[in-house]
Motif scaffolding. Structure first.
Motif, PDB file in Angstrom:
ATOM      1  N   HIS A  33      -5.439  16.172   7.257  1.00 50.70           N
ATOM      2  CA  HIS A  33      -4.538  16.585   5.949  1.00 50.70           C
ATOM      3  C   HIS A  33      -3.455  15.466   6.118  1.00 50.70           C
ATOM      4  O   HIS A  33      -3.265  15.261   5.027  1.00 50.70           O
ATOM      5  N   ALA A  34      -3.185  14.987   7.247  1.00 50.12           N
ATOM      6  CA  ALA A  34      -2.273  13.693   7.143  1.00 50.12           C
ATOM      7  C   ALA A  34      -2.527  12.738   5.997  1.00 50.12           C
ATOM      8  O   ALA A  34      -2.139  12.145   5.524  1.00 50.12           O
ATOM      9  N   SER A  35      -3.900  12.373   6.418  1.00 50.27           N
ATOM     10  CA  SER A  35      -4.654  11.195   5.592  1.00 50.27           C
ATOM     11  C   SER A  35      -4.422  11.441   4.039  1.00 50.27           C
ATOM     12  O   SER A  35      -4.180  10.799   3.234  1.00 50.27           O
ATOM     13  N   ILE A  36      -4.720  12.548   3.586  1.00 46.31           N
ATOM     14  CA  ILE A  36      -4.470  13.065   2.215  1.00 46.31           C
ATOM     15  C   ILE A  36      -2.995  13.120   1.943  1.00 46.31           C
ATOM     16  O   ILE A  36      -2.597  12.759   0.801  1.00 46.31           O
ATOM     17  N   ARG A  37      -2.131  13.596   2.809  1.00 43.07           N
ATOM     18  CA  ARG A  37      -0.765  13.960   2.507  1.00 43.07           C
ATOM     19  C   ARG A  37      -0.410  12.480   2.514  1.00 43.07           C
ATOM     20  O   ARG A  37       0.665  12.139   1.374  1.00 43.07           O
ATOM     21  N   LEU A  38      -0.543  11.545   3.180  1.00 47.35           N
ATOM     22  CA  LEU A  38      -0.049   9.977   3.249  1.00 47.35           C
ATOM     23  C   LEU A  38      -0.308   9.372   1.872  1.00 47.35           C
ATOM     24  O   LEU A  38       0.252   8.707   1.467  1.00 47.35           O
ATOM     25  N   SER A  39      -1.560   9.725   1.718  1.00 48.01           N
ATOM     26  CA  SER A  39      -2.214   8.942   0.310  1.00 48.01           C
ATOM     27  C   SER A  39      -1.338   9.422  -0.772  1.00 48.01           C
ATOM     28  O   SER A  39      -0.643   8.696  -1.713  1.00 48.01           O
ATOM     29  N   GLU A  40      -1.119  10.993  -1.003  1.00 50.67           N
ATOM     30  CA  GLU A  40      -0.108  11.339  -2.099  1.00 50.67           C
ATOM     31  C   GLU A  40       0.914  10.944  -2.120  1.00 50.67           C
ATOM     32  O   GLU A  40       1.803  10.510  -3.163  1.00 50.67           O
ATOM     33  N   LEU A  41       1.890  10.930  -0.614  1.00 54.19           N
ATOM     34  CA  LEU A  41       3.179  10.281  -0.679  1.00 54.19           C
ATOM     35  C   LEU A  41       3.217   8.917  -1.125  1.00 54.19           C
ATOM     36  O   LEU A  41       4.308   8.484  -1.585  1.00 54.19           O
ATOM     37  N   ALA A  42       2.214   8.030  -0.866  1.00 48.88           N
ATOM     38  CA  ALA A  42       2.061   6.481  -1.220  1.00 48.88           C
ATOM     39  C   ALA A  42       2.010   6.850  -2.841  1.00 48.88           C
ATOM     40  O   ALA A  42       2.783   5.578  -3.577  1.00 48.88           O
ATOM     41  N   GLU A  43       1.418   7.549  -3.312  1.00 50.16           N
ATOM     42  CA  GLU A  43       1.459   7.646  -4.993  1.00 50.16           C
ATOM     43  C   GLU A  43       2.686   7.624  -5.650  1.00 50.16           C
ATOM     44  O   GLU A  43       3.218   7.121  -6.645  1.00 50.16           O
ATOM     45  N   TYR A  44       3.462   8.492  -4.705  1.00 46.28           N
ATOM     46  CA  TYR A  44       4.966   8.790  -5.212  1.00 46.28           C
ATOM     47  C   TYR A  44       6.093   7.820  -4.720  1.00 46.28           C
ATOM     48  O   TYR A  44       7.449   7.867  -4.980  1.00 46.28           O
ATOM     49  N   GLY A  45       5.842   6.708  -3.948  1.00 48.97           N
ATOM     50  CA  GLY A  45       6.443   5.649  -3.648  1.00 48.97           C
ATOM     51  C   GLY A  45       7.092   6.108  -2.210  1.00 48.97           C
ATOM     52  O   GLY A  45       8.345   5.278  -1.884  1.00 48.97           O
ATOM     53  N   LEU A  46       6.910   7.132  -1.489  1.00 49.59           N
ATOM     54  CA  LEU A  46       8.031   7.609  -0.521  1.00 49.59           C
ATOM     55  C   LEU A  46       7.400   6.873   0.899  1.00 49.59           C
ATOM     56  O   LEU A  46       8.241   6.670   1.581  1.00 49.59           O
ATOM     57  N   VAL A  47       6.027   6.570   0.949  1.00 44.33           N
ATOM     58  CA  VAL A  47       5.556   5.580   1.838  1.00 44.33           C
ATOM     59  C   VAL A  47       4.779   4.517   1.063  1.00 44.33           C
ATOM     60  O   VAL A  47       4.252   4.644  -0.049  1.00 44.33           O
ATOM     61  N   GLU A  48       4.387   3.455   2.019  1.00 43.26           N
ATOM     62  CA  GLU A  48       3.384   2.388   1.450  1.00 43.26           C
ATOM     63  C   GLU A  48       2.331   2.203   2.718  1.00 43.26           C
ATOM     64  O   GLU A  48       2.538   2.380   3.618  1.00 43.26           O
ATOM     65  N   ARG A  49       1.218   2.109   2.056  1.00 41.21           N
ATOM     66  CA  ARG A  49       0.236   1.473   2.859  1.00 41.21           C
ATOM     67  C   ARG A  49       0.266   0.094   3.322  1.00 41.21           C
ATOM     68  O   ARG A  49       0.013  -0.637   2.406  1.00 41.21           O
TER      69      ARG A  49
END
Length: 81
Positions: A33-49
Motif C-alpha cells: 500500500h505504501a508503494s502505491i501511495r508513494l507513487s501517487e504522492l510523487a505524482e502530486y509533487g509531495l514526495v520525489e523518487r
C-alpha cells in the motif's frame, strides 16, 4: 489525498527518506500500500523518487504538512510514456 497519505508524509518529515518497506516498519501501512501511495504522492509533487523505491519529502510536501498548502490546490503531473 487519503488519510494514510498524511501519516506517510509525517513519517517522512520525522524520519527522512523512506522506502515502502520502511513505511511498513514504522507501522503506517503495508509495504504494498505504501508503494502505491508513494507513487501517487510523487505524482502530486509531495514526495520525489530519488532512487528505485526510495522517496524523500519535497518542499511542497512540507508546505502541505505545515498547512500552508491545501490538497485541493495540488495537480497531478502528466505522465509521458
Amino acid at each position: 489525498m487519503r488519510p494514510v497519505d498524511e501519516r506517510i508524509l509525517e513519517t517522512m518529515r520525522d524520519e527522512g527518506n523512506l522506502t515502502p518497506q520502511a513505511v511498513e516498519n514504522f507501522d503506517v501501512c503495508s509495504r504494498g500500500h505504501a508503494s502505491i501511495r508513494l507513487s501517487e504522492l510523487a505524482e502530486y509533487g509531495l514526495v520525489e523518487r530519488i532512487a528505485q523505491g526510495l522517496y524523500r519529502l519535497t518542499d511542497t510536501g512540507r508546505a502541505f504538512l505545515d498547512e500552508e498548502l491545501d490538497a485541493d490546490e495540488l495537480e497531478a503531473t502528466t505522465k509521458t510514456s
